[in-house]
Design a protein around this motif. Structure first.
Motif, PDB file in Angstrom:
ATOM      1  N   ARG A 179      -5.121  17.464 -25.770  1.00 41.99           N
ATOM      2  CA  ARG A 179      -3.756  17.468 -26.395  1.00 41.99           C
ATOM      3  C   ARG A 179      -3.007  18.891 -26.299  1.00 41.99           C
ATOM      4  NH1 ARG A 179      -5.115  14.499 -30.374  1.00 41.99           N
ATOM      5  NH2 ARG A 179      -6.076  16.300 -31.564  1.00 41.99           N
ATOM      6  N   LEU A 180      -3.872  19.935 -26.335  1.00 43.89           N
ATOM      7  CA  LEU A 180      -3.303  21.328 -26.088  1.00 43.89           C
ATOM      8  C   LEU A 180      -2.796  21.193 -24.531  1.00 43.89           C
ATOM      9  CD1 LEU A 180      -2.752  24.290 -26.295  1.00 43.89           C
ATOM     10  CD2 LEU A 180      -5.150  24.538 -25.725  1.00 43.89           C
ATOM     11  N   SER A 227       5.563  21.801 -21.417  1.00 44.30           N
ATOM     12  CA  SER A 227       6.794  22.750 -21.957  1.00 44.30           C
ATOM     13  C   SER A 227       6.796  24.005 -20.819  1.00 44.30           C
ATOM     14  CB  SER A 227       6.267  23.368 -23.168  1.00 44.30           C
ATOM     15  OG  SER A 227       5.004  24.065 -23.037  1.00 44.30           O
ATOM     16  N   ASN A 232       0.379  19.177 -24.112  1.00 41.80           N
ATOM     17  CA  ASN A 232       1.685  19.778 -24.765  1.00 41.80           C
ATOM     18  C   ASN A 232       2.083  21.011 -23.911  1.00 41.80           C
ATOM     19  OD1 ASN A 232       1.735  18.056 -26.776  1.00 41.80           O
ATOM     20  ND2 ASN A 232       0.329  19.191 -28.353  1.00 41.80           N
ATOM     21  N   ASN A 265       1.421  27.098 -32.326  1.00 42.26           N
ATOM     22  CA  ASN A 265       2.547  26.392 -32.798  1.00 42.26           C
ATOM     23  C   ASN A 265       1.997  25.183 -33.514  1.00 42.26           C
ATOM     24  OD1 ASN A 265       4.446  28.227 -32.671  1.00 42.26           O
ATOM     25  ND2 ASN A 265       5.280  27.179 -30.448  1.00 42.26           N
ATOM     26  N   SER A 266       1.068  24.592 -32.707  1.00 42.20           N
ATOM     27  CA  SER A 266       0.178  23.325 -33.050  1.00 42.20           C
ATOM     28  C   SER A 266      -0.483  23.463 -34.334  1.00 42.20           C
ATOM     29  CB  SER A 266      -0.560  22.690 -31.915  1.00 42.20           C
ATOM     30  OG  SER A 266      -1.128  21.812 -32.042  1.00 42.20           O
ATOM     31  N   ALA A 267      -1.380  24.575 -34.467  1.00 44.78           N
ATOM     32  CA  ALA A 267      -2.241  24.782 -35.464  1.00 44.78           C
ATOM     33  C   ALA A 267      -1.284  25.068 -36.816  1.00 44.78           C
ATOM     34  CB  ALA A 267      -3.061  26.194 -35.070  1.00 44.78           C
ATOM     35  N   ALA A 309       1.696  23.895 -37.447  1.00 44.30           N
ATOM     36  CA  ALA A 309       2.205  22.524 -37.676  1.00 44.30           C
ATOM     37  C   ALA A 309       1.093  21.544 -38.497  1.00 44.30           C
ATOM     38  CB  ALA A 309       2.748  21.796 -36.344  1.00 44.30           C
ATOM     39  N   ARG A 310      -0.280  21.730 -38.182  1.00 41.44           N
ATOM     40  CA  ARG A 310      -1.086  20.995 -38.997  1.00 41.44           C
ATOM     41  C   ARG A 310      -1.722  21.565 -40.068  1.00 41.44           C
ATOM     42  NH1 ARG A 310      -3.411  21.395 -33.582  1.00 41.44           N
ATOM     43  NH2 ARG A 310      -5.226  22.235 -34.570  1.00 41.44           N
ATOM     44  N   THR A 351       1.829  27.331 -27.470  1.00 45.02           N
ATOM     45  CA  THR A 351       1.528  26.008 -27.743  1.00 45.02           C
ATOM     46  C   THR A 351       0.381  25.973 -28.776  1.00 45.02           C
ATOM     47  OG1 THR A 351       2.163  25.447 -25.477  1.00 45.02           O
ATOM     48  CG2 THR A 351       0.815  23.821 -26.771  1.00 45.02           C
ATOM     49  N   LEU A 352      -0.945  26.554 -28.722  1.00 42.57           N
ATOM     50  CA  LEU A 352      -1.879  26.413 -29.470  1.00 42.57           C
ATOM     51  C   LEU A 352      -1.505  26.936 -30.953  1.00 42.57           C
ATOM     52  CD1 LEU A 352      -5.025  25.965 -29.697  1.00 42.57           C
ATOM     53  CD2 LEU A 352      -5.311  28.194 -29.164  1.00 42.57           C
ATOM     54  N   ASN A 379      -9.000  17.618 -28.645  1.00 39.67           N
ATOM     55  CA  ASN A 379      -7.932  18.377 -29.037  1.00 39.67           C
ATOM     56  C   ASN A 379      -7.535  19.512 -27.719  1.00 39.67           C
ATOM     57  OD1 ASN A 379      -7.929  17.811 -31.744  1.00 39.67           O
ATOM     58  ND2 ASN A 379      -9.893  19.192 -32.274  1.00 39.67           N
TER      59      ASN A 379
END
Length: 155
Positions: free
Chosen positions: A144-145, A152, A148, A53-55, A57-58, A50-51, A141
């Motif tokens: 949010r992690l 999942s 998310n 993928n989020s990084a 995406a940003r 998750t971490l 942050n």
């Protein structure tokens, strides 16, 4: 007065490394006074995925992606007189945040520790890193992690 600690490149990544003690196959992690922690109801693998993928995406750069630690860097492109005054100039190289997230746990319970450093002149011989105290924005942050990762998984 803010507590600022000079950390060299190697020390920035190794200073708070997990000790050799293990519980259930996962290394035990410790948090410093300026670290932030959160408990996530998901496995360490789900948290890591998750971490990362989020990084991605940003547009945040993932420098290390290991089973129990992810190190990311976010460059500060604009001049910042406040940072220059507080941490000195970053006149030989770029300035960046280095975010280290360590995690350890079991299938449905992962302890997460976040450390943030401001790095002047990153990847140059004049590199200097300063530990940044925990703050509400960086805690958001982590929250949010948590949201998310928990969304999942079936925990």
């Amino acid at each position: 007065m803010k507590k600022l600690i000079f950390i060299g490149l190697t020390a920035a990544l190794a200073a708070c490394q997990s000790g050799p003690s293990y519980r259930g196959g996962q290394p035990a992690i410790r948090a410093d006074a300026d670290s932030q922690t959160i408990q996530i109801n998901a496995s360490p693998e789900v948290v890591r995925t998750t971490l990362v993928n989020s990084a991605s995406a940003r547009g945040t750069i993932v420098q290390q992606n290991e089973p129990n630690m992810v190190v990311m860097e976010s460059y500060l492109r604009d001049n910042n007189p406040v940072f220059d005054n507080e941490f000195g100039p970053s006149d030989v190289g770029e300035r960046a945040y280095r975010i280290r997230i360590r995690f350890s746990g079991s299938q449905c319970s992962t302890n997460v520790v976040q450390d943030i450093a401001l790095v002047n002149n990153i990847y140059t011989p004049q590199e200097r890193a300063f530990q940044v105290p925990a703050n509400p924005n960086s805690m958001q942050n982590l929250q949010r992690l948590k949201s998310n990762a928990e969304a999942s998984t079936a925990c």
